[in-house]
Design a protein around this motif. Structure first.
Motif, mmCIF file in Angstrom:
data_model
loop_
_atom_site.group_PDB
_atom_site.id
_atom_site.type_symbol
_atom_site.label_atom_id
_atom_site.label_comp_id
_atom_site.label_asym_id
_atom_site.label_seq_id
_atom_site.Cartn_x
_atom_site.Cartn_y
_atom_site.Cartn_z
ATOM 1 N N VAL A 18 -6.518 1.733 8.237
ATOM 2 C CA VAL A 18 -7.956 1.860 7.972
ATOM 3 C C VAL A 18 -8.178 2.294 6.527
ATOM 4 N N ALA A 19 -7.382 3.219 6.025
ATOM 5 C CA ALA A 19 -7.506 3.677 4.634
ATOM 6 C C ALA A 19 -7.227 2.542 3.653
ATOM 7 N N ILE A 20 -6.231 1.723 3.929
ATOM 8 C CA ILE A 20 -5.914 0.571 3.069
ATOM 9 C C ILE A 20 -7.047 -0.446 3.090
ATOM 10 N N ALA A 21 -7.630 -0.683 4.262
ATOM 11 C CA ALA A 21 -8.748 -1.632 4.365
ATOM 12 C C ALA A 21 -9.963 -1.142 3.579
ATOM 13 N N VAL A 22 -10.247 0.145 3.664
ATOM 14 C CA VAL A 22 -11.376 0.707 2.908
ATOM 15 C C VAL A 22 -11.105 0.610 1.410
ATOM 16 N N LEU A 23 -9.889 0.900 0.994
ATOM 17 C CA LEU A 23 -9.513 0.807 -0.413
ATOM 18 C C LEU A 23 -9.637 -0.633 -0.922
ATOM 19 N N ALA A 24 -9.175 -1.595 -0.130
ATOM 20 C CA ALA A 24 -9.270 -3.006 -0.518
ATOM 21 C C ALA A 24 -10.725 -3.450 -0.621
#
Length: 139
Positions: A18-24
């Motif tokens: 989820v953190a990677i998706a938000v960052l992307a």
């Protein structure tokens, strides 16, 4: 007091994804904006170079003598300037001060092409050329 801990310290795999998706999702618009700004800067530099070349070409054409060089080609800062000139009007032995005929005058239209690779710009200037043909002090 020997109880097992019911929670683990750190992030779970799901939380990391989820953190990677938000960052992307945050970085993608920033990358797009940076790419757009880089393209605009590249285009602006190309236009600046073309304007500078056109200014140099006009300065060259203002000094050109169509009587001596009615057509030709030269290199100006990586651009090729080619021109042809056409006589529009002339006055041989034009009237001068107190009726003296001191000068001959010609009016030329100079059509020029400024080119570099696939870029091309048409320029047209009018040049007035004169030559002294008489003596101002005839005595």
């Amino acid at each position: 007091m020997n109880r097992l801990l019911s929670h683990h310290e750190g992030f779970s795999i799901l939380e990391a994804l989820v953190a990677i998706a938000v960052l992307a999702a945050t970085l993608l618009p920033l990358y797009h904006m940076q790419s757009t700004l880089a393209d605009a800067a590249y285009r602006a530099e190309g236009l600046r170079a073309a304007i500078e070349a056109e200014s140099n070409a006009l300065a060259y054409l203002q000094l050109l003598d169509p009587l001596e060089e009615p057509d030709g080609e030269t290199e100006i800062g990586g651009w090729t300037l080619s021109w042809t000139s056409q006589l529009l009007a002339n006055e041989e032995n034009a009237d001068g001060y107190m009726g003296g005929r001191l000068y001959s005058v010609w009016l030329y239209e100079v059509d020029a092409t400024l080119s570099r690779g696939s870029r091309e710009r048409e320029l047209t200037v009018r040049r007035l050329v004169w030559r002294r043909t008489g003596n101002p002090l005839p005595f």
